[in-house]
Design a protein around this motif. Sequence first.
Motif, short mmCIF file in Angstrom:
data_model
loop_
_atom_site.label_atom_id
_atom_site.label_comp_id
_atom_site.label_asym_id
_atom_site.label_seq_id
_atom_site.Cartn_x
_atom_site.Cartn_y
_atom_site.Cartn_z
N ASP A 140 0.47 -1.33 0.18
CA ASP A 140 0.19 -0.02 -0.10
C ASP A 140 0.55 1.12 0.28
OD1 ASP A 140 -2.88 -0.96 0.12
OD2 ASP A 140 -1.43 -2.08 2.21
N GLU A 141 1.73 0.96 0.89
CA GLU A 141 2.83 2.32 0.95
C GLU A 141 3.71 2.60 -0.74
OE1 GLU A 141 4.30 4.34 3.41
OE2 GLU A 141 2.56 3.38 4.46
N ILE A 142 3.92 1.08 -1.67
CA ILE A 142 4.53 1.45 -2.45
C ILE A 142 2.89 2.40 -3.90
CG2 ILE A 142 4.88 0.44 -4.93
CD1 ILE A 142 6.49 -1.34 -3.19
N THR A 146 2.59 6.19 -2.97
CA THR A 146 3.81 7.22 -4.38
C THR A 146 3.18 6.62 -6.25
OG1 THR A 146 4.99 5.05 -4.74
CG2 THR A 146 5.08 5.76 -2.42
N GLN A 147 2.35 5.37 -6.53
CA GLN A 147 1.95 6.18 -7.82
C GLN A 147 0.38 6.53 -7.55
OE1 GLN A 147 3.70 3.07 -10.25
NE2 GLN A 147 4.31 2.34 -8.26
N GLY A 148 0.02 7.36 -6.44
CA GLY A 148 -1.47 7.73 -6.82
C GLY A 148 -2.66 6.10 -7.15
N TYR A 149 -1.89 5.23 -6.49
CA TYR A 149 -3.04 3.89 -6.31
C TYR A 149 -3.51 3.33 -5.04
CZ TYR A 149 -2.11 3.28 -11.64
OH TYR A 149 -2.06 3.58 -13.06
N SER A 150 -4.76 2.57 -5.23
CA SER A 150 -4.67 2.36 -3.74
C SER A 150 -5.68 0.51 -4.17
CB SER A 150 -6.12 3.09 -3.07
OG SER A 150 -6.89 3.02 -3.75
N ARG A 151 -5.93 -0.06 -3.01
CA ARG A 151 -6.60 -1.05 -3.38
C ARG A 151 -7.16 -1.99 -1.76
NH1 ARG A 151 -2.31 -5.97 -1.26
NH2 ARG A 151 -1.64 -4.37 0.70
N ARG A 152 -8.35 -2.48 -2.42
CA ARG A 152 -9.28 -3.19 -1.42
C ARG A 152 -8.88 -4.24 -1.23
NH1 ARG A 152 -14.85 -5.91 -1.74
NH2 ARG A 152 -15.67 -6.49 0.04
N ILE A 153 -8.06 -4.58 0.60
CA ILE A 153 -7.70 -5.34 1.45
C ILE A 153 -9.02 -6.18 1.36
CG2 ILE A 153 -6.20 -6.39 3.20
CD1 ILE A 153 -5.28 -4.72 1.25
N SER A 154 -9.62 -7.33 1.33
CA SER A 154 -10.63 -7.95 1.52
C SER A 154 -10.39 -8.66 3.29
CB SER A 154 -11.42 -9.14 0.55
OG SER A 154 -11.60 -7.76 -0.63
N PRO A 188 2.84 -6.12 -10.30
CA PRO A 188 3.21 -5.32 -11.46
C PRO A 188 3.76 -3.60 -10.90
CG PRO A 188 0.92 -5.77 -10.55
CD PRO A 188 2.20 -6.77 -10.22
N PHE A 189 3.66 -3.82 -9.80
CA PHE A 189 4.55 -2.42 -9.11
C PHE A 189 6.04 -2.20 -8.73
CE2 PHE A 189 2.57 -5.11 -5.80
CZ PHE A 189 3.21 -5.51 -5.16
N PRO A 190 6.56 -2.26 -8.63
CA PRO A 190 8.33 -2.37 -8.32
C PRO A 190 8.52 -3.17 -7.55
CG PRO A 190 7.81 0.22 -8.71
CD PRO A 190 6.78 -0.84 -8.34
N PRO A 191 9.88 -3.99 -7.67
CA PRO A 191 9.53 -5.14 -6.21
C PRO A 191 10.48 -4.86 -5.50
CG PRO A 191 11.38 -5.69 -8.31
CD PRO A 191 9.81 -4.45 -8.21
N THR A 192 10.09 -4.80 -3.60
CA THR A 192 10.89 -4.59 -2.57
C THR A 192 11.95 -6.09 -2.06
OG1 THR A 192 9.25 -2.91 -1.92
CG2 THR A 192 10.72 -4.43 -0.48
#
Length: 320
Positions: A224-226, A229-237, A279-283
């Motif tokens: 969610d932090e990543i 930074t790119q202006g996205y969010s997700r739903r944690i079900s 699909p997002f930069p790996p950590t």
Amino acid sequence: MLNRIDLSRSDLNLLVFFEVVLDERHVGRAAERLALTPSAVSHGLGRLRRLLNDPLFLRTPRGVLPTARAMELAGPIADILARARDVISTAEPFDPKNSTRRFTIGAPDGVTAVFLRPLLAELHRAAPGIDIGVRQLLPVPGEMSPERAWRTAFGDLEAGAMDIAVIPSFHIPTRFHARSLYDEDFVIAMRVGHPFADDPTLERYCEMQHLVVSFTGDPHGFVDEILATQGYSRRISLTVPNFMFALAVVADTDLISALPRRFVAMHAARFGVISLESPFPPTTFQLNAIAPRAAMMDAGLAWIFDLLAPKRAGSHNRLP
């Protein structure tokens, strides 16, 4: 560092004060660990400053900072204390083929699931009488500082509650022996036939319903932090408390989850779970095996430590 005259009239417990204050960076927390009052620790540090002719620790609003001289002394003092502890301990000759000892290893469950199977295979071959206890390690709830998140693991090691810890931390106090076990990153896990696999873009990823492994139930994770930074969010079900349960749930639902790559590679197939690149930069983070330097004087512990985290030959470890 200490001449004969100093040793004849000096309390070497002051070196223990130095070690703990260096680790905690705070006199009050050091006093708690030593079961002393802060004034007693301050008094001891005063004696040590006079003995070593250096301020050693400088007060700040958040605690204390070691001087350059203190950092120079950290390694030698850790070695002195490790040897002193070994002198007063007893050690029996260690023969892995005939040993019936039991060692306790602490790690997060997703890490244990990676190293345990190959470790047990090696023990079956080389030391069939040795038993292993596994202790699940959890980060301190709400602690965002990496050097503080796993501090309970260090305390448990020193208290003898476990022999070795494997944790994702770069901040290892000098009184501990540490070795890299492996590097890890995350992949996206889902059931076979999941529609996300047909269009694994970042936008589609954010449209999915997600499962997060959270020991406390807090749905907010590093992903969610990543995304933020790119202006996205997700739903944690859904949140679940461990990684193996996460695979079982993902296998039977349309939820997707970011899970450790090595863990997924070893265990996903039995659940019918597949994975895709993130699909997002790996950590990427490093898993380190650690044990107290003093305890590493024990031939048996040193042997099991090397089996778990052998020295690198080139760029590869034997386990996992």
